[in-house]
Design an enzyme around this catalytic site. Structure first.
Site, PDB file in Angstrom:
ATOM      1  N   HIS A  75       8.440  -7.315   0.227  1.00  0.00           N
ATOM      2  CA  HIS A  75       8.712  -6.468  -0.930  1.00  0.00           C
ATOM      3  C   HIS A  75       7.998  -5.125  -0.815  1.00  0.00           C
ATOM      4  O   HIS A  75       7.147  -4.941   0.058  1.00  0.00           O
ATOM      5  CB  HIS A  75       8.288  -7.201  -2.196  1.00  0.00           C
ATOM      6  CG  HIS A  75       8.888  -8.571  -2.301  1.00  0.00           C
ATOM      7  ND1 HIS A  75      10.108  -8.815  -2.907  1.00  0.00           N
ATOM      8  CD2 HIS A  75       8.457  -9.790  -1.835  1.00  0.00           C
ATOM      9  CE1 HIS A  75      10.397 -10.095  -2.827  1.00  0.00           C
ATOM     10  NE2 HIS A  75       9.410 -10.709  -2.190  1.00  0.00           N
TER      11      HIS A  75
ATOM     12  N   ARG B 295      10.173  -3.448   3.725  1.00  0.00           N
ATOM     13  CA  ARG B 295      10.742  -3.850   2.445  1.00  0.00           C
ATOM     14  C   ARG B 295      12.200  -4.273   2.635  1.00  0.00           C
ATOM     15  O   ARG B 295      12.875  -3.833   3.575  1.00  0.00           O
ATOM     16  CB  ARG B 295      10.688  -2.686   1.449  1.00  0.00           C
ATOM     17  CG  ARG B 295      11.104  -3.095   0.042  1.00  0.00           C
ATOM     18  CD  ARG B 295      11.276  -1.907  -0.875  1.00  0.00           C
ATOM     19  NE  ARG B 295      11.774  -2.342  -2.181  1.00  0.00           N
ATOM     20  CZ  ARG B 295      12.204  -1.530  -3.121  1.00  0.00           C
ATOM     21  NH1 ARG B 295      12.221  -0.238  -2.928  1.00  0.00           N
ATOM     22  NH2 ARG B 295      12.630  -2.002  -4.275  1.00  0.00           N
ATOM     23  N   HIS B 296      12.709  -5.119   1.768  1.00  0.00           N
ATOM     24  CA  HIS B 296      14.082  -5.597   1.833  1.00  0.00           C
ATOM     25  C   HIS B 296      15.090  -4.474   1.558  1.00  0.00           C
ATOM     26  O   HIS B 296      14.730  -3.360   1.180  1.00  0.00           O
ATOM     27  CB  HIS B 296      14.301  -6.730   0.830  1.00  0.00           C
ATOM     28  CG  HIS B 296      14.002  -6.328  -0.588  1.00  0.00           C
ATOM     29  ND1 HIS B 296      14.841  -5.533  -1.333  1.00  0.00           N
ATOM     30  CD2 HIS B 296      12.931  -6.583  -1.384  1.00  0.00           C
ATOM     31  CE1 HIS B 296      14.318  -5.332  -2.529  1.00  0.00           C
ATOM     32  NE2 HIS B 296      13.155  -5.956  -2.589  1.00  0.00           N
TER      33      HIS B 296
END
Length: 644
Positions: free
Chosen positions: A571, A385-386
C-alpha cells in the site's frame, strides 16, 4: 430567492464565518474522518466535494485545501437534476458536439453535456447530501417501469437556438417525476427543489453567430433521434461561489515568482471572474484554483477555456430500465478526479494488445543504469504501491453497478475487468477488498516491463493479502516475464494501517489456495510471519509501524542467503513504513506520516539497498523511471521518503 441572493452576496469577502452542525448520515466515511481528527464541517465539505467516493479522496481534498480561506465556510453547494442520454443516442449527440465545435467554434450549448433539465439549481447543506441522494434513488425506484421510453423528440431551429423538444404529453409525465423528486427531497433532505416549468428539451446550440445557422442546422438534421437510449437521472453539484465564473483548464505547470501569484498544476481548473480582473496586468488573469481553493495571478497562456460542467461533482446516476443502476458515482466531470486511488482480469485474458510505442516508455532508463551496476550483488528491497482501484474510479457503490440480483458480474465500462475471481463468501466481500481496474493492470505491467528492460531480476515477491496488491504483483511479474517462475508470497503483515479500514471487521481476503485456483501465481505453501488472526482492527499508529518494521526485518532475514532482490507489493503507506526504520531512522509522528503517504501515487516505487554488513539500509534510485498518470503528480522517492 431572497435567501439565495443573500448567500451569493456573502461569497466575495474572504473572511471566516461560524460553522454550523447538521444531521449526518455519511456513515463510515464520515466516522473515519472524524476519528482522524478532522472537524465535522471540514469532513462533510470534503465528502461532498468529492462526491462521497471514499475516505482517501476526502483526505486528499482536505490536504490540498489546507490553506483554502473558505475551508471552514458553511456555504452549501448548488445541485441540479438532469436527464442524460446514454447509448447510441449519446454517441450521435457527442459526435454532433464535436463536429459543431470544429466547424463553428464553441457556443453556449457546449458548456454542459447533452441533457434535459428537470429542475432549477437548488441548495443543499453538506450534512444533507446523502439524504438527497437517497431521495433520488427512492423516486427513480418508484418510477422504474413507468418512465416513458423512448422519449419522442422533435427538432426545432430558430435564428439563435437549435434543440430537440420532448413531445408535450410525454413531457408532462417527466415533469411529474421531477415533482415527485422535489417532494421526496423536501421530506428527506429539507431542501426546496423547483421543477422545470418550461418545455423540456435537449439544447444542441444557442448564442451562436447568425452566419453559423445554416451549417449547424444541416448538422442537426443529420441526427438520427430515433436511436435507442437509456435516459439516466443524474444529480450534480457545483461550488456556489463560482457559479458565475468562467472555467479554465491548466495546461502547463507554473511556480509562483511573486507572493500574489498562483501555483499551477496541469489538470487543475481555475475559476475566473471578470470582476476580479482589474488587478491583473496584460497577459495575466486572476483566478481561484479548484484543486487548492487558493487565489492569485497566473499567466493567461498557461490555461485554456474549459466547459462549465468539467468542474461539477456527480452524486448519483440512475437508470430507469435497470435495477443495477450506477448510483452515487463520485468525481468531477470531464475526467477531473482529485487524486485518489481497481481489480480485474488480466490483459491477456481481455485479448488486449499493447498499443504501438506503449512498451518503450521506460527504455531511456537503460541509459541511466549500466549493466555493471545492475549486476552488483547488493541486497535490494523494492517497495511498490498497488494499481488503480475499482472503488475509487467507479465509486463506493460500484458493486451495485456490476452484480445483478443473482450475484453475476456484469462489466459496464472498458476500465472494468471482464471477469472477477469467484469468492467463497459471495460477491459482497468485494466491498472491502476491491480489485484493480484494467488500467491498474496496465500500470503494473508497465512497471514489470521497465524492470525487465533494466535487467532487474526479482528473487522473491511478497504482497499484502488485499486482492488489489495480489493482482498488481501478478501483473508486474508478467511484465518481468517471471510469471509462473516466481511465486507470490501473501503476507498479512504487509497490510495497511487497520485504522483506515471502515466498519468493525477486517476484509475477508481470498485465501491463497483460491487465488492459485484463479490462476494467480501464488505460493500456497508459504507460512506468513504475521498471520491474519494476529491483525487487530483500529490498531494504534505505533503498532502499525512496529508491525511493518518487524515483518520487513523477518522477510529480509529469511531471504538473506537465498537471493539478492526482494519486492514488496502493498500500500501507499508501505513505502514509508517498511523502509524508514531500516535506515536507522526513528518513526515520524502520525501527522507527518499521513502527509507523506498522500503523496504516493499508484505504482509509487522505491528502492532500498543494504550498506555492506552494517545491518543498515539506504534509499537509492530505483532502476526504473516513475510512472505518472491521470491527475496524479509525479512521485519522487527522494523528496518524499528521504527525510531526517
Amino acid at each position: 430567492m431572497a435567501a439565495k441572493e443573500e448567500l451569493y452576496a456573502k461569497v466575495t469577502p474572504r473572511r471566516q464565518r461560524q460553522s454550523r452542525q447538521g444531521t449526518v448520515k455519511h456513515g463510515s466515511c464520515l466516522d473515519v474522518l472524524l476519528s482522524m481528527g478532522f472537524p465535522k464541517t471540514r469532513a462533510l465539505k470534503a465528502l461532498v466535494s468529492t462526491g462521497g467516493r471514499n475516505v482517501q479522496a476526502a483526505c486528499d481534498w482536505l490536504f490540498s485545501h489546507v490553506d483554502d480561506p473558505f475551508l471552514d465556510d458553511p456555504l452549501p453547494r448548488e445541485y441540479v437534476l438532469y436527464l442524460r442520454p446514454s447509448g447510441p443516442l449519446l454517441h450521435q449527440l457527442s459526435h454532433f458536439w464535436q463536429q459543431s465545435r470544429a466547424m463553428c467554434g464553441k457556443n453556449k450549448a457546449h458548456n454542459i453535456f447533452p441533457h434535459v433539465t428537470l429542475c432549477q439549481f437548488f441548495m443543499c447543506a453538506d450534512a444533507k447530501m446523502e439524504a438527497l441522494c437517497e431521495a433520488l434513488q427512492t423516486v427513480v425506484g418508484q418510477w422504474r417501469g413507468r418512465f416513458p421510453s423512448p422519449l419522442p423528440l422533435e427538432l426545432y431551429t430558430s435564428s439563435n437556438f437549435i434543440g430537440l423538444f420532448v413531445d408535450e404529453k410525454v413531457a408532462d409525465v417527466i415533469k411529474n417525476f421531477a415533482a415527485d423528486f422535489a417532494k421526496e427531497a423536501a421530506a428527506k433532505a429539507d431542501v426546496h427543489v423547483e421543477p422545470h416549468k418550461k418545455q423540456l428539451h435537449v439544447t444542441l446550440a444557442y448564442h451562436f453567430p447568425t452566419n453559423h445557422l445554416t451549417s449547424l442546422e444541416k448538422l442537426s438534421k443529420g441526427l438520427d433521434i430515433s436511436l435507442g437510449c437509456d435516459w439516466l437521472a443524474v444529480l450534480f453539484s457545483r461550488d456556489i461561489r463560482f457559479a458565475n465564473h468562467e472555467t479554465l483548464r491548466v495546461m502547463y505547470p507554473y511556480m509562483p515568482q511573486n507572493e500574489d501569484e498562483l501555483e499551477l498544476t496541469p489538470g487543475d481548473f481555475i475559476f475566473m471572474s471578470s470582476m476580479e480582473q482589474s488587478s491583473a496586468s496584460e497577459g495575466w488573469v486572476y483566478g481561484t484554483s479548484m484543486g487548492t481553493g487558493l487565489s492569485g495571478l497566473l499567466p493567461e497562456n498557461y490555461v485554456s477555456r474549459a466547459d462549465e460542467c468539467d468542474t461539477w461533482v456527480l452524486h448519483g446516476s440512475h437508470s430507469f430500465l435497470s435495477c443495477t443502476s450506477p448510483t452515487n458515482i463520485g468525481g468531477a466531470m470531464g475526467g477531473h478526479f482529485p487524486d485518489g486511488q481497481l481489480d480485474g482480469c488480466l490483459l491477456d485474458d481481455l485479448g488486449l494488445v499493447d498499443p504501438p510505442g506503449l512498451g518503450v516508455i521506460c527504455h531511456p532508463m537503460q541509459m541511466l543504469r549500466t549493466n555493471s551496476q545492475s549486476l552488483l550483488p547488493k541486497k535490494t528491497l523494492f517497495v511498490c504501491r498497488h494499481g488503480e482501484r475499482m472503488d475509487v474510479v467507479f465509486g463506493k457503490h460500484w458493486i451495485t453497478q456490476c452484480f445483478d440480483a443473482k450475484g453475476r458480474y456484469i462489466r459496464s465500462n472498458l476500465n472494468m475487468p471482464c471477469s472477477l475471481p469467484t469468492r467463497s463468501g459471495g460477491y459482497k466481500e468485494y466491498d472491502k477488498d476491491c480489485p484493480i481496474t484494467v488500467f491498474g493492470a496496465t500500470q503494473a505491467r508497465l512497471v514489470g516491463e521497465a524492470l525487465f528492460d533494466s535487467h532487474t531480476m526479482i528473487d522473491f515477491v511478497y504482497c499484502s493479502p488485499s486482492l488489489r496488491c495480489v493482482q498488481t504483483a501478478h501483473n508486474i511479474l508478467r511484465g518481468l516475464q517471471q510469471d509462473g517462475k516466481t511465486k507470490i508470497r501473501v503476507e498479512p503483515g504487509l497490510f495497511e494501517w487497520t485504522k483506515w479500514v471502515s466498519g468493525t471487521s477486517l476484509p475477508a481476503w481470498i485465501p491463497p489456495t483460491e487465488l492459485a485456483a484463479a490462476n494467480f501465481s501464488v505460493d500456497t505453501t508459504y507460512r506468513p510471519h504475521i498471520p491474519v488472526n494476529k491483525l487487530t482492527m483500529s490498531e494504534s499508529y505505533d503498532t502499525y509501524i512496529s508491525r511493518s518494521f518487524q515483518v520487513t526485518r523477518e522477510i529480509l532475514a529469511e531471504c538473506k542467503s537465498l537471493g539478492n532482490t526482494v519486492l514488496f507489493v502493498a500500500h501507499a503507506s508501505s513505502l514509508e513504513a517498511c523502509t524508514r526504520q531500516l535506515q536507522g531512522l526513528g518513526p515520524q509522528n502520525s501527522k507527518d506520516f499521513v502527509q507523506v503517504v498522500r503523496k504516493i501515487p499508484y505504482l509509487g516505487f522505491c528502492a532500498c539497498e543494504e550498506m555492506g554488513e552494517t545491518g543498515l539500509w539506504q534509499l537509492v534510485d530505483p532502476p526504473i523511471l516513475p510512472l505518472t498518470h491521470g491527475p496524479n503528480h509525479s512521485f519522487n522517492w527522494r523528496e518524499t521518503l528521504l527525510q531526517d
